[in-house]
Design a protein around this motif. Structure first.
Motif, PDB file in Angstrom:
ATOM      1  N   ASN A  39      53.551  30.770  55.859  1.00 15.43           N
ATOM      2  CA  ASN A  39      52.250  30.519  56.476  1.00 15.43           C
ATOM      3  C   ASN A  39      52.254  30.916  57.954  1.00 15.43           C
ATOM      4  N   GLN A  40      52.866  32.080  58.212  1.00 13.32           N
ATOM      5  CA  GLN A  40      52.907  32.745  59.513  1.00 13.32           C
ATOM      6  C   GLN A  40      53.770  32.050  60.557  1.00 13.32           C
ATOM      7  N   LYS A  56      51.425  33.949  47.666  1.00 12.64           N
ATOM      8  CA  LYS A  56      51.320  35.340  48.106  1.00 12.64           C
ATOM      9  C   LYS A  56      52.590  35.699  48.867  1.00 12.64           C
ATOM     10  N   GLU A  64      52.694  43.722  49.001  1.00  9.87           N
ATOM     11  CA  GLU A  64      52.448  42.310  48.716  1.00  9.87           C
ATOM     12  C   GLU A  64      52.276  42.107  47.232  1.00  9.87           C
ATOM     13  N   GLU A 121      51.258  38.658  44.272  1.00 13.74           N
ATOM     14  CA  GLU A 121      51.025  37.249  43.932  1.00 13.74           C
ATOM     15  C   GLU A 121      52.063  36.862  42.901  1.00 13.74           C
ATOM     16  N   LEU A 137      54.519  38.722  51.021  1.00 14.42           N
ATOM     17  CA  LEU A 137      54.333  39.960  51.779  1.00 14.42           C
ATOM     18  C   LEU A 137      55.694  40.537  52.131  1.00 14.42           C
ATOM     19  N   ASP A 190      51.233  28.911  49.270  1.00 15.64           N
ATOM     20  CA  ASP A 190      51.813  29.388  50.524  1.00 15.64           C
ATOM     21  C   ASP A 190      51.754  30.906  50.597  1.00 15.64           C
ATOM     22  N   GLU A 191      51.781  31.409  51.832  1.00 14.14           N
ATOM     23  CA  GLU A 191      51.965  32.828  52.086  1.00 14.14           C
ATOM     24  C   GLU A 191      53.366  32.978  52.679  1.00 14.14           C
ATOM     25  N   ALA A 227      56.263  35.702  53.969  1.00 17.12           N
ATOM     26  CA  ALA A 227      56.520  37.083  54.380  1.00 17.12           C
ATOM     27  C   ALA A 227      58.011  37.281  54.553  1.00 17.12           C
TER      28      ALA A 227
END
Length: 83
Positions: A58-59, A2, A17, A19, A4, A72-73, A75
């Motif tokens: 992951n922030q 993902k 965002e 995928e 962002l 993983d996310e 951004a």
């Protein structure tokens, strides 16, 4: 994975965002940026100068060499300044 987008990065890409499933050779943030830049003119504009974009995986803030993997996310956002 993902992905962002925030602030002017989101404006240039055109979505908040998405995928994505990058190829196996994309192993770190820098590789992901290079791969994303080839997805559209908006992506290319957003990542034209990778030094102007910060990332979090992951922030957690992540440098260009930070590894990325499926699930993983990630951004992307402009540099943040305090006041």
């Amino acid at each position: 994975m993902k992905v962002l987008y925030f602030a002017w990065v989101r404006q240039k890409v055109g979505v908040a965002e998405e995928e994505v499933a990058p190829p196996a050779e994309v192993r770190d943030v820098a590789g992901l940026i290079a791969w994303l830049a080839g997805r559209s003119a908006g992506h290319a504009a957003a990542f034209a100068d990778p030094r102007q974009v910060r990332a979090a995986v992951n922030q957690d803030f992540a440098p260009p060499a930070h590894p990325v993997k499926p699930g993983d996310e990630v951004a992307f956002f402009p540099p943040v300044t305090g006041g």
